[in-house]
Design a protein around this motif. Sequence first.
Motif, PDB file in Angstrom:
ATOM      1  N   GLN A  30     -52.702 -29.913 -24.283  1.00 10.43           N
ATOM      2  CA  GLN A  30     -52.881 -28.486 -24.002  1.00 10.43           C
ATOM      3  C   GLN A  30     -53.483 -27.767 -25.215  1.00 10.43           C
ATOM      4  N   ILE A  31     -53.012 -28.136 -26.412  1.00 14.57           N
ATOM      5  CA  ILE A  31     -53.569 -27.528 -27.632  1.00 14.57           C
ATOM      6  C   ILE A  31     -55.043 -27.898 -27.780  1.00 14.57           C
ATOM      7  N   PHE A  32     -55.360 -29.168 -27.499  1.00 15.57           N
ATOM      8  CA  PHE A  32     -56.755 -29.604 -27.630  1.00 15.57           C
ATOM      9  C   PHE A  32     -57.664 -28.899 -26.628  1.00 15.57           C
ATOM     10  N   PHE A  40     -60.958 -26.931 -27.340  1.00 20.55           N
ATOM     11  CA  PHE A  40     -62.248 -27.383 -26.800  1.00 20.55           C
ATOM     12  C   PHE A  40     -62.971 -26.260 -26.069  1.00 20.55           C
ATOM     13  N   TRP A  41     -62.221 -25.493 -25.284  1.00 17.94           N
ATOM     14  CA  TRP A  41     -62.850 -24.436 -24.491  1.00 17.94           C
ATOM     15  C   TRP A  41     -62.958 -23.121 -25.245  1.00 17.94           C
ATOM     16  N   ALA A  42     -62.573 -23.123 -26.519  1.00 13.86           N
ATOM     17  CA  ALA A  42     -62.685 -21.894 -27.315  1.00 13.86           C
ATOM     18  C   ALA A  42     -64.139 -21.598 -27.679  1.00 13.86           C
ATOM     19  N   GLY A  43     -65.006 -22.593 -27.545  1.00 11.75           N
ATOM     20  CA  GLY A  43     -66.431 -22.346 -27.750  1.00 11.75           C
ATOM     21  C   GLY A  43     -66.951 -22.682 -29.132  1.00 11.75           C
ATOM     22  N   GLY A  44     -66.200 -23.426 -29.923  1.00 12.30           N
ATOM     23  CA  GLY A  44     -66.670 -23.813 -31.255  1.00 12.30           C
ATOM     24  C   GLY A  44     -67.691 -24.941 -31.176  1.00 12.30           C
ATOM     25  N   SER A  45     -68.280 -25.275 -32.329  1.00 14.15           N
ATOM     26  CA  SER A  45     -69.246 -26.383 -32.352  1.00 14.15           C
ATOM     27  C   SER A  45     -68.517 -27.707 -32.164  1.00 14.15           C
ATOM     28  N   LEU A  46     -69.270 -28.746 -31.777  1.00  9.46           N
ATOM     29  CA  LEU A  46     -68.670 -30.058 -31.561  1.00  9.46           C
ATOM     30  C   LEU A  46     -68.048 -30.594 -32.851  1.00  9.46           C
ATOM     31  N   GLY A  47     -68.735 -30.349 -33.976  1.00 11.91           N
ATOM     32  CA  GLY A  47     -68.211 -30.796 -35.266  1.00 11.91           C
ATOM     33  C   GLY A  47     -66.915 -30.089 -35.630  1.00 11.91           C
ATOM     34  N   GLU A  86     -60.972 -30.181 -36.208  1.00 10.81           N
ATOM     35  CA  GLU A  86     -59.674 -29.586 -35.889  1.00 10.81           C
ATOM     36  C   GLU A  86     -58.797 -30.504 -35.045  1.00 10.81           C
ATOM     37  N   SER A  87     -59.425 -31.444 -34.330  1.00 15.28           N
ATOM     38  CA  SER A  87     -58.635 -32.311 -33.428  1.00 15.28           C
ATOM     39  C   SER A  87     -58.041 -33.515 -34.139  1.00 15.28           C
ATOM     40  N   ARG A  88     -58.400 -33.720 -35.399  1.00 14.35           N
ATOM     41  CA  ARG A  88     -57.939 -34.934 -36.084  1.00 14.35           C
ATOM     42  C   ARG A  88     -56.429 -34.966 -36.288  1.00 14.35           C
ATOM     43  N   HIS A  89     -55.792 -33.783 -36.322  1.00 14.78           N
ATOM     44  CA  HIS A  89     -54.338 -33.793 -36.509  1.00 14.78           C
ATOM     45  C   HIS A  89     -53.582 -33.964 -35.187  1.00 14.78           C
ATOM     46  N   LEU A  90     -54.319 -33.954 -34.064  1.00 13.90           N
ATOM     47  CA  LEU A  90     -53.684 -34.162 -32.749  1.00 13.90           C
ATOM     48  C   LEU A  90     -53.668 -35.661 -32.447  1.00 13.90           C
TER      49      LEU A  90
END
Length: 239
Positions: A49-51, A55-62, A67-71
């Motif tokens: 859910q956090i991811f 993901f849908w917040a609209g940031g760049s892929l990078g 930010e997803s590395r801690h998930l």
Amino acid sequence: MDIDVFQMVVHAGPMVKLVLFLLLLFSVISWGIILFKAKTLRRALIEDQIFLELFWAGGSLGHIYKESRHLEKSPLAGLYRTGFTELSKVRKDQSRAPVSVEGAGDSPRNIDSVGIENTRRALYRAKLSQMTILTRSLSFLATTGNATPFIGLFGTVWGIMASFRSIGLRGSASLAVVAPGISEALVATAAGLAAAIPAVIFFNYFNSKVGLREAEMDNFTLDFLNILDREAARKSQEL
């Protein structure tokens, strides 16, 4: 009616005690798996859910990758990181590719399509890897649910056989002589059911939860690939 299970176990024969020990072992391991799986799947749901919010917040892929590395427990984040890594490798190779007359057909649109196809395969492999993690140890719950009632039944049959043999040696078939031996033997069946029932319930429960995670991964894969495809189409129109 008071049932002193401890006394029944103490007075049971060696074979019944061995069966009870095996059933206790199955039960302890099963409950360990149940507690571990419940914690793991709950953590996966929360981090997914956090991811998705990220993901849908609209940031760049990078930015999403960073930010997803801690998930670490999120299957979706694992899927995304694998896809992004593959996409980065393809783009890196493309930037090094020489431009030739023969390669004139490799327009940027075609090159992006190749990258998307590679990413699709990487996402599929990542999904299989995540499914392996999510379903790990569930087979033991299935084995416990299927086998322990029969192991308990074996202990009961063996205990009843020993009881009848004892009756034969004593030469008496009164209820006072028959009942204690049979009740001690039936403890094995009760123990087998006690190990099997929670294992079956939680095996089905975890399977349904894993099925939901799998559906989420399929949906995310399609969404991610659609985004890459739209991006490739937009770049193709700009050229």
